[in-house]
Design a protein around this motif. Structure first.
Motif, PDB file in Angstrom:
ATOM      1  N   UNK A 172       1.587   4.559  -2.995  1.00 44.70           N
ATOM      2  CA  UNK A 172       1.533   5.993  -2.692  1.00 44.70           C
ATOM      3  C   UNK A 172       2.898   6.661  -2.864  1.00 44.70           C
ATOM      4  N   UNK A 173       3.714   6.150  -3.767  1.00 42.99           N
ATOM      5  CA  UNK A 173       5.103   6.622  -3.898  1.00 42.99           C
ATOM      6  C   UNK A 173       5.239   8.079  -4.351  1.00 42.99           C
ATOM      7  N   UNK A 174       4.154   8.723  -4.701  1.00 47.99           N
ATOM      8  CA  UNK A 174       4.229  10.122  -5.116  1.00 47.99           C
ATOM      9  C   UNK A 174       4.495  11.051  -3.932  1.00 47.99           C
ATOM     10  N   UNK A 175       4.346  10.542  -2.696  1.00 49.89           N
ATOM     11  CA  UNK A 175       4.537  11.356  -1.502  1.00 49.89           C
ATOM     12  C   UNK A 175       5.980  11.288  -1.022  1.00 49.89           C
ATOM     13  N   UNK A 176       6.298  12.170  -0.097  1.00 50.46           N
ATOM     14  CA  UNK A 176       7.634  12.205   0.477  1.00 50.46           C
ATOM     15  C   UNK A 176       7.842  11.090   1.489  1.00 50.46           C
ATOM     16  N   UNK A 177       9.082  10.984   1.961  1.00 49.13           N
ATOM     17  CA  UNK A 177       9.465   9.908   2.867  1.00 49.13           C
ATOM     18  C   UNK A 177       8.680   9.932   4.182  1.00 49.13           C
ATOM     19  N   UNK A 178       8.450  11.121   4.735  1.00 49.09           N
ATOM     20  CA  UNK A 178       7.703  11.203   5.991  1.00 49.09           C
ATOM     21  C   UNK A 178       6.280  10.677   5.818  1.00 49.09           C
ATOM     22  N   UNK A 179       5.615  11.106   4.759  1.00 49.42           N
ATOM     23  CA  UNK A 179       4.236  10.663   4.509  1.00 49.42           C
ATOM     24  C   UNK A 179       4.195   9.170   4.221  1.00 49.42           C
ATOM     25  N   UNK A 180       5.173   8.677   3.469  1.00 48.39           N
ATOM     26  CA  UNK A 180       5.229   7.236   3.212  1.00 48.39           C
ATOM     27  C   UNK A 180       5.405   6.448   4.504  1.00 48.39           C
ATOM     28  N   UNK A 181       6.210   6.969   5.403  1.00 49.99           N
ATOM     29  CA  UNK A 181       6.389   6.311   6.707  1.00 49.99           C
ATOM     30  C   UNK A 181       5.077   6.284   7.481  1.00 49.99           C
ATOM     31  N   UNK A 182       4.343   7.385   7.431  1.00 53.43           N
ATOM     32  CA  UNK A 182       3.043   7.449   8.115  1.00 53.43           C
ATOM     33  C   UNK A 182       2.059   6.466   7.503  1.00 53.43           C
ATOM     34  N   UNK A 231       0.840  -1.197   0.000  1.00 52.18           N
ATOM     35  CA  UNK A 231       0.000   0.000   0.000  1.00 52.18           C
ATOM     36  C   UNK A 231       0.876   1.247   0.000  1.00 52.18           C
ATOM     37  N   UNK A 232       1.982   1.197   0.727  1.00 54.47           N
ATOM     38  CA  UNK A 232       2.914   2.332   0.761  1.00 54.47           C
ATOM     39  C   UNK A 232       3.522   2.569  -0.617  1.00 54.47           C
ATOM     40  N   UNK A 233       3.909   1.500  -1.291  1.00 50.63           N
ATOM     41  CA  UNK A 233       4.504   1.624  -2.627  1.00 50.63           C
ATOM     42  C   UNK A 233       3.511   2.252  -3.609  1.00 50.63           C
TER      43      UNK A 233
END
Length: 75
Positions: free
Chosen positions: A25-35, A21-23
């Motif tokens: 959403x790869x258009x976001x930055x690292x912090x948002x991906x971590x969240x 699910x995180x992958x």
């Protein structure tokens, strides 16, 4: 559940699905991906712990509401 009948340990399935699910959403930055990854883990663990989907739906609603409030009031 379907996963346990297939022999996949729940924590492995939750981690893999959260990562997938995180992958997506790869258009976001690292912090948002971590969240996103951590919220996926939290939702999956809540599903196992509560044995119900409804607490997950409520938590997801809260997460989306907080994200929306942040986007509106702190752009």
């Amino acid at each position: 559940t379907v996963l346990t009948r297939a022999g996949i340990p729940p924590l492995v399935a939750i981690t893999a699905l959260s990562l997938a699910w995180t992958v997506l959403h790869r258009q976001y930055g690292l912090f948002t991906l971590s969240c996103i990854f951590l919220s996926g883990l939290l939702l999956g663990l809540l599903r196992i712990r509560s044995d119900s989907l409804w607490p997950c739906v409520a938590l997801h609603l809260g997460i989306n509401g907080a994200s929306l409030a942040h986007a509106i009031f702190w752009p």
